[in-house]
Design a protein around this motif. Structure first.
Motif, mmCIF file in Angstrom:
data_model
loop_
_atom_site.group_PDB
_atom_site.id
_atom_site.type_symbol
_atom_site.label_atom_id
_atom_site.label_comp_id
_atom_site.label_asym_id
_atom_site.label_seq_id
_atom_site.Cartn_x
_atom_site.Cartn_y
_atom_site.Cartn_z
ATOM 1 N N MET A 48 0.831 -1.191 0.000
ATOM 2 C CA MET A 48 0.000 0.000 0.000
ATOM 3 C C MET A 48 0.877 1.257 0.000
ATOM 4 N N PRO A 49 0.341 2.376 -0.521
ATOM 5 C CA PRO A 49 1.147 3.593 -0.632
ATOM 6 C C PRO A 49 1.281 4.400 0.658
ATOM 7 N N ASP A 50 0.308 4.308 1.573
ATOM 8 C CA ASP A 50 0.389 5.125 2.785
ATOM 9 C C ASP A 50 -0.194 4.370 3.980
ATOM 10 N N PRO A 51 0.099 4.839 5.200
ATOM 11 C CA PRO A 51 -0.361 4.128 6.402
ATOM 12 C C PRO A 51 -1.884 4.117 6.564
ATOM 13 N N LYS A 52 -2.560 5.169 6.110
ATOM 14 C CA LYS A 52 -4.013 5.218 6.248
ATOM 15 C C LYS A 52 -4.661 4.098 5.422
ATOM 16 N N THR A 53 -4.222 3.941 4.202
ATOM 17 C CA THR A 53 -4.727 2.877 3.340
ATOM 18 C C THR A 53 -4.372 1.515 3.925
ATOM 19 N N HIS A 54 -3.179 1.430 4.482
ATOM 20 C CA HIS A 54 -2.733 0.178 5.094
ATOM 21 C C HIS A 54 -3.649 -0.206 6.253
ATOM 22 N N GLN A 56 -6.815 0.776 6.737
ATOM 23 C CA GLN A 56 -8.128 0.422 6.192
ATOM 24 C C GLN A 56 -8.112 -0.989 5.620
ATOM 25 N N HIS A 57 -7.064 -1.323 4.900
ATOM 26 C CA HIS A 57 -6.929 -2.669 4.345
ATOM 27 C C HIS A 57 -6.920 -3.704 5.463
ATOM 28 N N PHE A 58 -6.129 -3.434 6.478
ATOM 29 C CA PHE A 58 -5.984 -4.398 7.567
ATOM 30 C C PHE A 58 -7.308 -4.607 8.292
ATOM 31 N N GLU A 59 -8.029 -3.515 8.552
ATOM 32 C CA GLU A 59 -9.314 -3.626 9.254
ATOM 33 C C GLU A 59 -10.364 -4.350 8.411
ATOM 34 N N ASN A 60 -10.348 -4.147 7.102
ATOM 35 C CA ASN A 60 -11.343 -4.769 6.231
ATOM 36 C C ASN A 60 -11.005 -6.208 5.860
ATOM 37 N N LYS A 61 -9.771 -6.484 5.562
ATOM 38 C CA LYS A 61 -9.386 -7.802 5.066
ATOM 39 C C LYS A 61 -9.003 -8.781 6.166
ATOM 40 N N HIS A 62 -8.517 -8.282 7.288
ATOM 41 C CA HIS A 62 -8.049 -9.148 8.374
ATOM 42 C C HIS A 62 -8.655 -8.717 9.713
ATOM 43 N N PRO A 63 -9.989 -8.761 9.851
ATOM 44 C CA PRO A 63 -10.622 -8.243 11.069
ATOM 45 C C PRO A 63 -10.307 -9.058 12.320
ATOM 46 N N LYS A 64 -10.013 -10.327 12.177
ATOM 47 C CA LYS A 64 -9.748 -11.161 13.346
ATOM 48 C C LYS A 64 -8.300 -11.070 13.820
ATOM 49 N N ALA A 65 -7.410 -10.638 12.954
ATOM 50 C CA ALA A 65 -5.995 -10.512 13.324
ATOM 51 C C ALA A 65 -5.796 -9.244 14.156
ATOM 52 N N PRO A 66 -4.904 -9.307 15.139
ATOM 53 C CA PRO A 66 -4.638 -8.101 15.944
ATOM 54 C C PRO A 66 -3.935 -7.038 15.098
ATOM 55 N N LEU A 67 -4.290 -5.787 15.351
ATOM 56 C CA LEU A 67 -3.732 -4.660 14.606
ATOM 57 C C LEU A 67 -2.256 -4.484 14.964
ATOM 58 N N PRO A 68 -1.363 -4.374 13.979
ATOM 59 C CA PRO A 68 0.067 -4.175 14.273
ATOM 60 C C PRO A 68 0.314 -2.858 15.010
ATOM 61 N N GLU A 69 1.382 -2.813 15.753
ATOM 62 C CA GLU A 69 1.716 -1.634 16.565
ATOM 63 C C GLU A 69 1.873 -0.368 15.715
ATOM 64 N N GLU A 70 2.466 -0.492 14.528
ATOM 65 C CA GLU A 70 2.708 0.708 13.718
ATOM 66 C C GLU A 70 1.425 1.313 13.163
ATOM 67 N N LEU A 71 0.303 0.568 13.208
ATOM 68 C CA LEU A 71 -0.960 1.082 12.684
ATOM 69 C C LEU A 71 -1.915 1.572 13.774
ATOM 70 N N LYS A 72 -1.583 1.360 15.012
ATOM 71 C CA LYS A 72 -2.503 1.740 16.097
ATOM 72 C C LYS A 72 -2.676 3.252 16.237
ATOM 73 N N ASP A 73 -1.650 4.032 15.943
ATOM 74 C CA ASP A 73 -1.762 5.488 16.100
ATOM 75 C C ASP A 73 -2.190 6.183 14.803
ATOM 76 N N VAL A 74 -2.380 5.450 13.714
ATOM 77 C CA VAL A 74 -2.811 6.035 12.443
ATOM 78 C C VAL A 74 -4.317 6.260 12.485
ATOM 79 N N VAL A 75 -4.736 7.455 12.063
ATOM 80 C CA VAL A 75 -6.171 7.792 12.077
ATOM 81 C C VAL A 75 -6.785 7.514 10.733
#
Length: 75
Positions: A48-54, A56-75
Motif C-alpha cells: 500500500m502507498p500510505d499508512p491510512k490505506t494500510h 483500512q486494508h488491515f481492518e477490512n481484510k483481516h478483522p480477526k488478526a490483531p492490529l500491528p503496533e505501527e498502525l494503532k496510532d494512524v487515524v
C-alpha cells in the motif's frame, strides 16, 4: 547567410528531440508505482502507498488478526 541561421535552428530542434526522447525513456510508470508502495501488510504481503490505506486494508481484510503496533496510532 541563411544557412547559418538554419543550422542553428536545426541543432536546436535536434537537441529538443533528444531531450524529449530521453525524458520518455527515463520515466517508467511501473517502476514509479512500485517505488510508491512502501507499506506491506504483515498477513497477506499486499503493498500500500500510505499508512491510512494500510490500516483500512488491515481492518477490512483481516478483522480477526490483531492490529500491528505501527498502525494503532494512524487515524
Amino acid at each position: 547567410m541563411a544557412r547559418g541561421q538554419q543550422k542553428i535552428q536545426s541543432q536546436q530542434k535536434a537537441a529538443k528531440r533528444q531531450q524529449d526522447k530521453k525524458r520518455q525513456e527515463g520515466h517508467d510508470q511501473k517502476a514509479a508505482a512500485q517505488k510508491a508502495l512502501t507499506h506491506v501488510c504483515t498477513v497477506c504481503k499486499a503493498q500500500m502507498p500510505d499508512p491510512k490505506t494500510h490500516r483500512q486494508h488491515f481492518e477490512n481484510k483481516h478483522p480477526k488478526a490483531p492490529l500491528p503496533e505501527e498502525l494503532k496510532d494512524v487515524v
